[in-house]
Write a protein that holds these residues in place. Sequence first.
Motif, PDB file in Angstrom:
ATOM      1  N   ILE A  78      25.303  27.208  39.379  1.00 21.99           N
ATOM      2  CA  ILE A  78      26.750  27.287  39.128  1.00 21.99           C
ATOM      3  C   ILE A  78      27.550  26.511  40.166  1.00 21.99           C
ATOM      4  O   ILE A  78      28.564  25.908  39.861  1.00 21.99           O
ATOM      5  CB  ILE A  78      27.206  28.767  39.032  1.00 21.99           C
ATOM      6  N   TYR A 131      30.596  23.830  39.016  1.00 19.06           N
ATOM      7  CA  TYR A 131      31.914  24.461  39.020  1.00 19.06           C
ATOM      8  C   TYR A 131      32.387  24.638  40.456  1.00 19.06           C
ATOM      9  O   TYR A 131      31.565  24.788  41.364  1.00 19.06           O
ATOM     10  CB  TYR A 131      31.869  25.821  38.305  1.00 19.06           C
ATOM     11  N   VAL A 177      33.306  26.523  43.409  1.00 16.73           N
ATOM     12  CA  VAL A 177      33.073  27.874  43.910  1.00 16.73           C
ATOM     13  C   VAL A 177      33.606  27.912  45.345  1.00 16.73           C
ATOM     14  O   VAL A 177      32.959  27.384  46.253  1.00 16.73           O
ATOM     15  CB  VAL A 177      31.586  28.273  43.872  1.00 16.73           C
ATOM     16  N   TYR A 179      30.942  35.750  31.653  1.00 20.13           N
ATOM     17  CA  TYR A 179      32.173  35.966  32.415  1.00 20.13           C
ATOM     18  C   TYR A 179      32.806  37.310  32.056  1.00 20.13           C
ATOM     19  O   TYR A 179      33.220  38.070  32.932  1.00 20.13           O
ATOM     20  CB  TYR A 179      33.176  34.839  32.168  1.00 20.13           C
ATOM     21  N   TRP A 199      38.551  34.646  40.468  1.00 23.64           N
ATOM     22  CA  TRP A 199      37.789  33.416  40.267  1.00 23.64           C
ATOM     23  C   TRP A 199      37.094  33.409  38.903  1.00 23.64           C
ATOM     24  O   TRP A 199      37.129  32.407  38.186  1.00 23.64           O
ATOM     25  CB  TRP A 199      36.763  33.244  41.398  1.00 23.64           C
ATOM     26  N   LYS A 218      39.575  32.813  36.185  1.00 26.20           N
ATOM     27  CA  LYS A 218      39.976  31.401  36.172  1.00 26.20           C
ATOM     28  C   LYS A 218      38.907  30.552  35.490  1.00 26.20           C
ATOM     29  O   LYS A 218      39.213  29.687  34.675  1.00 26.20           O
ATOM     30  CB  LYS A 218      40.210  30.914  37.602  1.00 26.20           C
ATOM     31  N   GLN A 219      37.636  30.796  35.827  1.00 27.13           N
ATOM     32  CA  GLN A 219      36.530  30.046  35.217  1.00 27.13           C
ATOM     33  C   GLN A 219      36.504  30.270  33.702  1.00 27.13           C
ATOM     34  O   GLN A 219      36.307  29.342  32.929  1.00 27.13           O
ATOM     35  CB  GLN A 219      35.189  30.463  35.828  1.00 27.13           C
ATOM     36  N   LYS A 220      36.693  31.505  33.312  1.00 28.70           N
ATOM     37  CA  LYS A 220      36.684  31.871  31.887  1.00 28.70           C
ATOM     38  C   LYS A 220      37.832  31.170  31.160  1.00 28.70           C
ATOM     39  O   LYS A 220      37.646  30.606  30.079  1.00 28.70           O
ATOM     40  CB  LYS A 220      36.794  33.390  31.754  1.00 28.70           C
ATOM     41  N   GLU A 224      39.424  28.388  32.069  1.00 26.37           N
ATOM     42  CA  GLU A 224      39.140  26.946  32.023  1.00 26.37           C
ATOM     43  C   GLU A 224      38.096  26.623  30.965  1.00 26.37           C
ATOM     44  O   GLU A 224      38.218  25.626  30.252  1.00 26.37           O
ATOM     45  CB  GLU A 224      38.688  26.453  33.391  1.00 26.37           C
ATOM     46  N   LEU A 225      37.075  27.450  30.868  1.00 29.09           N
ATOM     47  CA  LEU A 225      36.038  27.242  29.859  1.00 29.09           C
ATOM     48  C   LEU A 225      36.640  27.318  28.456  1.00 29.09           C
ATOM     49  O   LEU A 225      36.386  26.454  27.618  1.00 29.09           O
ATOM     50  CB  LEU A 225      34.928  28.288  30.007  1.00 29.09           C
TER      51      LEU A 225
END
Length: 159
Positions: A36, A40, A42, A105, A142, A145-147, A149-150
């Motif tokens: 990861i 991405y 991190v 996520y 975090w 945010k990743q979810k 953006e995905l």
Amino acid sequence: MTKKKKIFYVLVMIIVVLQFIRPTKNLSETISVNDIRNHYTVPADVENILKTSCFDCHSNNTVYPWYTNIQPVGLWMQNHVNDAKEELNFSEFASYSPKRMNRKYKEIIKQVKEDEMPLFSYTLIHGYAELNQQQKDILLAWVQKQKTELNYKEEEKKD
């Protein structure tokens, strides 16, 4: 010889024989290309949380305490790590489909909010891995945010 003594000797023999059974350890010399952290952003604080509270079970590199050299503890531990990696493996996260990533996520958010992760049995022995509220907030922000953006990237692909 009494029945209790026979049972005792059989149990001792089983325990001795078990000491010769060694599970394959979850150790990797390098960071996987699908890690990861390679795909991405991190932040350092999030990476520290993941390393401290998640990676022992959910990555390709476990730090084994001395007591895992004693069987059946080592066998139980390796089975636990294998099951955990099958569920979520941060070392292979980039190989997941977007749908699976999104699901992971969501599960991370749910389990951290409900104090299901890290497991109580893990934090009982590894007290340093227990997440305080500030760490949970950092991790959850975090992951959210990743979810987001995905999901945004997936929507762009549809357009």
